[in-house]
Scaffold this motif. Structure first.
Motif, PDB file in Angstrom:
ATOM      1  N   ASP A 269     -40.097  32.545  13.102  1.00 17.63           N
ATOM      2  CA  ASP A 269     -41.054  31.489  13.435  1.00 17.63           C
ATOM      3  C   ASP A 269     -41.240  30.523  12.266  1.00 17.63           C
ATOM      4  O   ASP A 269     -41.399  29.317  12.468  1.00 17.63           O
ATOM      5  N   LEU A 270     -41.208  31.039  11.051  1.00 14.33           N
ATOM      6  CA  LEU A 270     -41.352  30.163   9.884  1.00 14.33           C
ATOM      7  C   LEU A 270     -40.180  29.190   9.786  1.00 14.33           C
ATOM      8  O   LEU A 270     -40.333  28.072   9.276  1.00 14.33           O
ATOM      9  N   GLU A 271     -39.014  29.604  10.269  1.00 14.43           N
ATOM     10  CA  GLU A 271     -37.821  28.756  10.204  1.00 14.43           C
ATOM     11  C   GLU A 271     -37.712  27.811  11.394  1.00 14.43           C
ATOM     12  O   GLU A 271     -36.880  26.899  11.383  1.00 14.43           O
ATOM     13  N   ALA A 272     -38.516  28.030  12.432  1.00 15.77           N
ATOM     14  CA  ALA A 272     -38.418  27.219  13.648  1.00 15.77           C
ATOM     15  C   ALA A 272     -39.127  25.884  13.457  1.00 15.77           C
ATOM     16  O   ALA A 272     -40.305  25.852  13.076  1.00 15.77           O
ATOM     17  N   PRO A 273     -38.455  24.761  13.705  1.00 15.74           N
ATOM     18  CA  PRO A 273     -39.087  23.443  13.539  1.00 15.74           C
ATOM     19  C   PRO A 273     -40.348  23.282  14.386  1.00 15.74           C
ATOM     20  O   PRO A 273     -41.316  22.654  13.973  1.00 15.74           O
ATOM     21  N   GLY A 274     -40.368  23.898  15.554  1.00 13.78           N
ATOM     22  CA  GLY A 274     -41.525  23.747  16.434  1.00 13.78           C
ATOM     23  C   GLY A 274     -42.772  24.435  15.938  1.00 13.78           C
ATOM     24  O   GLY A 274     -43.858  24.196  16.461  1.00 13.78           O
ATOM     25  N   ALA A 275     -42.637  25.321  14.941  1.00 10.15           N
ATOM     26  CA  ALA A 275     -43.800  26.042  14.419  1.00 10.15           C
ATOM     27  C   ALA A 275     -44.214  25.545  13.044  1.00 10.15           C
ATOM     28  O   ALA A 275     -45.002  26.193  12.359  1.00 10.15           O
ATOM     29  N   ALA A 276     -43.729  24.367  12.652  1.00 11.58           N
ATOM     30  CA  ALA A 276     -43.965  23.863  11.291  1.00 11.58           C
ATOM     31  C   ALA A 276     -45.438  23.626  10.999  1.00 11.58           C
ATOM     32  O   ALA A 276     -45.864  23.684   9.844  1.00 11.58           O
ATOM     33  N   THR A 277     -46.240  23.345  12.027  1.00 17.73           N
ATOM     34  CA  THR A 277     -47.658  23.047  11.790  1.00 17.73           C
ATOM     35  C   THR A 277     -48.562  24.252  12.033  1.00 17.73           C
ATOM     36  O   THR A 277     -49.768  24.164  11.816  1.00 17.73           O
ATOM     37  N   ARG A 278     -47.997  25.370  12.475  1.00 19.25           N
ATOM     38  CA  ARG A 278     -48.822  26.549  12.720  1.00 19.25           C
ATOM     39  C   ARG A 278     -49.203  27.214  11.409  1.00 19.25           C
ATOM     40  O   ARG A 278     -48.393  27.313  10.480  1.00 19.25           O
ATOM     41  N   ALA A 279     -50.417  27.695  11.323  1.00 18.05           N
ATOM     42  CA  ALA A 279     -50.862  28.418  10.129  1.00 18.05           C
ATOM     43  C   ALA A 279     -50.085  29.724  10.019  1.00 18.05           C
ATOM     44  O   ALA A 279     -49.846  30.418  11.022  1.00 18.05           O
ATOM     45  N   ILE A 280     -49.694  30.062   8.787  1.00 24.90           N
ATOM     46  CA  ILE A 280     -48.906  31.276   8.584  1.00 24.90           C
ATOM     47  C   ILE A 280     -49.679  32.509   9.040  1.00 24.90           C
ATOM     48  O   ILE A 280     -49.115  33.424   9.646  1.00 24.90           O
ATOM     49  N   GLY A 304     -38.683  38.784  -1.030  1.00 25.36           N
ATOM     50  CA  GLY A 304     -38.643  38.372  -2.429  1.00 25.36           C
ATOM     51  C   GLY A 304     -39.441  37.130  -2.769  1.00 25.36           C
ATOM     52  O   GLY A 304     -39.534  36.764  -3.942  1.00 25.36           O
ATOM     53  N   VAL A 305     -39.994  36.447  -1.764  1.00 24.96           N
ATOM     54  CA  VAL A 305     -40.842  35.272  -1.983  1.00 24.96           C
ATOM     55  C   VAL A 305     -41.993  35.348  -0.998  1.00 24.96           C
ATOM     56  O   VAL A 305     -41.978  36.147  -0.064  1.00 24.96           O
ATOM     57  N   SER A 306     -42.989  34.492  -1.187  1.00 24.42           N
ATOM     58  CA  SER A 306     -44.104  34.466  -0.251  1.00 24.42           C
ATOM     59  C   SER A 306     -43.678  33.792   1.049  1.00 24.42           C
ATOM     60  O   SER A 306     -42.659  33.088   1.110  1.00 24.42           O
ATOM     61  N   ALA A 307     -44.474  33.990   2.084  1.00 20.95           N
ATOM     62  CA  ALA A 307     -44.168  33.371   3.380  1.00 20.95           C
ATOM     63  C   ALA A 307     -44.187  31.847   3.285  1.00 20.95           C
ATOM     64  O   ALA A 307     -43.373  31.155   3.903  1.00 20.95           O
ATOM     65  N   SER A 308     -45.111  31.297   2.511  1.00 24.48           N
ATOM     66  CA  SER A 308     -45.188  29.836   2.373  1.00 24.48           C
ATOM     67  C   SER A 308     -43.966  29.297   1.630  1.00 24.48           C
ATOM     68  O   SER A 308     -43.446  28.221   1.970  1.00 24.48           O
ATOM     69  N   GLU A 309     -43.478  30.039   0.644  1.00 22.20           N
ATOM     70  CA  GLU A 309     -42.265  29.613  -0.068  1.00 22.20           C
ATOM     71  C   GLU A 309     -41.050  29.672   0.864  1.00 22.20           C
ATOM     72  O   GLU A 309     -40.186  28.800   0.829  1.00 22.20           O
ATOM     73  N   TRP A 310     -41.004  30.712   1.692  1.00 15.07           N
ATOM     74  CA  TRP A 310     -39.884  30.831   2.637  1.00 15.07           C
ATOM     75  C   TRP A 310     -39.875  29.648   3.602  1.00 15.07           C
ATOM     76  O   TRP A 310     -38.826  29.093   3.902  1.00 15.07           O
ATOM     77  N   ARG A 311     -41.053  29.288   4.074  1.00 13.33           N
ATOM     78  CA  ARG A 311     -41.143  28.155   5.007  1.00 13.33           C
ATOM     79  C   ARG A 311     -40.629  26.876   4.347  1.00 13.33           C
ATOM     80  O   ARG A 311     -40.025  26.030   5.014  1.00 13.33           O
ATOM     81  N   LYS A 312     -40.832  26.725   3.060  1.00 17.43           N
ATOM     82  CA  LYS A 312     -40.373  25.531   2.343  1.00 17.43           C
ATOM     83  C   LYS A 312     -38.882  25.574   2.027  1.00 17.43           C
ATOM     84  O   LYS A 312     -38.340  24.614   1.459  1.00 17.43           O
ATOM     85  N   GLY A 313     -38.229  26.672   2.376  1.00 17.53           N
ATOM     86  CA  GLY A 313     -36.786  26.770   2.134  1.00 17.53           C
ATOM     87  C   GLY A 313     -36.428  27.431   0.841  1.00 17.53           C
ATOM     88  O   GLY A 313     -35.246  27.502   0.477  1.00 17.53           O
TER      89      GLY A 313
END
Length: 320
Positions: A269-280, A304-313
């Motif tokens: 879901d973090l990688e899905a463009p449609g979920a970019a605005t959803r709160a982690i 190895g990284v936080s969920a927010s870092e993963w979302r940022k790539g």
């Protein structure tokens, strides 16, 4: 695993060219085949497929038609593959080596792509079609060879295998990343389904079947915060100890499997463009996590990284 469907359709060409284009589509997707459409001038067909390692998985929707394979005409299907078909709509007749099998919705069957065969679909059909490595499916067991070109029912492990195929294709069509090793898991499910059809009854086999049935139930209820071993055992009609023993076969505890599947779902879901605005936090809670702190620790421990870092790539070892 990123999986992209390749889609081909007769809608891409003028109606007068549809039959010829269909023949090319079928040969390109499933090996050198001769195709005819019973003289139907209004023929329409669509094929969508993707590769999962050595496994090819796809859908075929078409008007009535027939395909013929002549042994010795080399093509993509030659290197020792079996073709598995799940009948979803309409009916098909499979003929190979003197065997004949009529399939109706809910049935499935396998046949050898290196031998001559005929598949006739006198009605419009909707099929799931897979190319599977023969050695990995049959594993040298003569009793499984006897199940080729047989009408197999979509019950028991067959139902689990067919559901996994449908889910993988649905996720791929929706752009959802498939779990690593999904192709190998489908092969394993098909192998277990054939062993069940053959009447094998060893204790390791029973445990393997229980594990895969439990996994299917877990995947269907992953977002339920009350999903635990008690609920799975009740659904499987067995003891909690039996569930735990089934997962021990692959050196993975029940709790760890649920935990890792939930983390993988959040990551997708973090990688899905449609979920970019959803709160982690909302994403994590939707997949069954009940504690933000526990989720954060678990995600970092695995990826190895936080969920927010993963979302940022950002990935471990990558430049900031």
């Amino acid at each position: 695993m990123s999986a992209t469907l390749t889609v081909r359709s007769t809608d891409e060409v003028p109606a007068r060219e549809a039959k010829g284009y269909w023949g090319e589509m079928v040969s390109r997707s499933f090996g050198r085949l001769n195709s005819d459409t019973y003289g139907d001038d209004s023929f329409r067909g669509r094929i969508a497929y993707l590769g999962l390692g050595e496994v090819q998985i796809g859908t075929l929707e078409a008007s009535r038609h027939r395909v013929v394979r002549v042994a010795g005409s080399r093509g993509a299907s030659d290197p020792g593959h079996l073709k598995l078909v799940v009948q979803r709509r309409g009916r098909c007749l499979f003929e190979q080596n003197g065997r004949r099998a009529w399939l109706r919705p809910g049935d499935w069957s396998l046949y050898d792509t290196t031998e001559s065969y005929i598949v006739s679909a006198p009605d419009p059909v909707d099929l799931h079609v897979l190319m599977l490595p023969r050695a990995d499916v049959l594993r040298g067991r003569a009793e499984l060879d006897e199940l080729l070109v047989r009408r197999l029912r979509g019950s028991g492990m067959g139902s689990v295998a067919c559901a996994a195929i449908s889910r993988a294709l649905g996720d791929a069509a929706a752009g959802v990343a498939l779990p690593s090793g999904e192709g190998a898991r489908i092969v394993e499910l098909v192998h277990l389904a054939l062993l069940e059809q053959a009447g094998a009854r060893t204790e390791p086999l029973r445990r393997s079947m229980l594990r895969e049935r439990a996994k299917a139930f877990i995947d269907e209820h992953l977002g339920d915060t009350e999903l635990d071993v008690d609920r799975v055992a009740a659904a499987m009609g067995c003891s909690k100890r039996a569930v735990h023993q089934a997962f021990e076969l692959e050196d993975c505890s029940f709790n760890r499997y649920v935990w890792e599947r939930r983390l993988a779902a959040v990551r997708a879901d973090l990688e899905a463009p449609g979920a970019a605005t959803r709160a982690i936090g909302d994403i994590a809670f939707s997949w069954g996590f009940s504690s933000a702190a526990h989720f954060s620790r678990a995600f970092r421990a695995v990826y190895g990284v936080s969920a927010s870092e993963w979302r940022k790539g950002l990935r471990p070892g990558a430049p900031a």
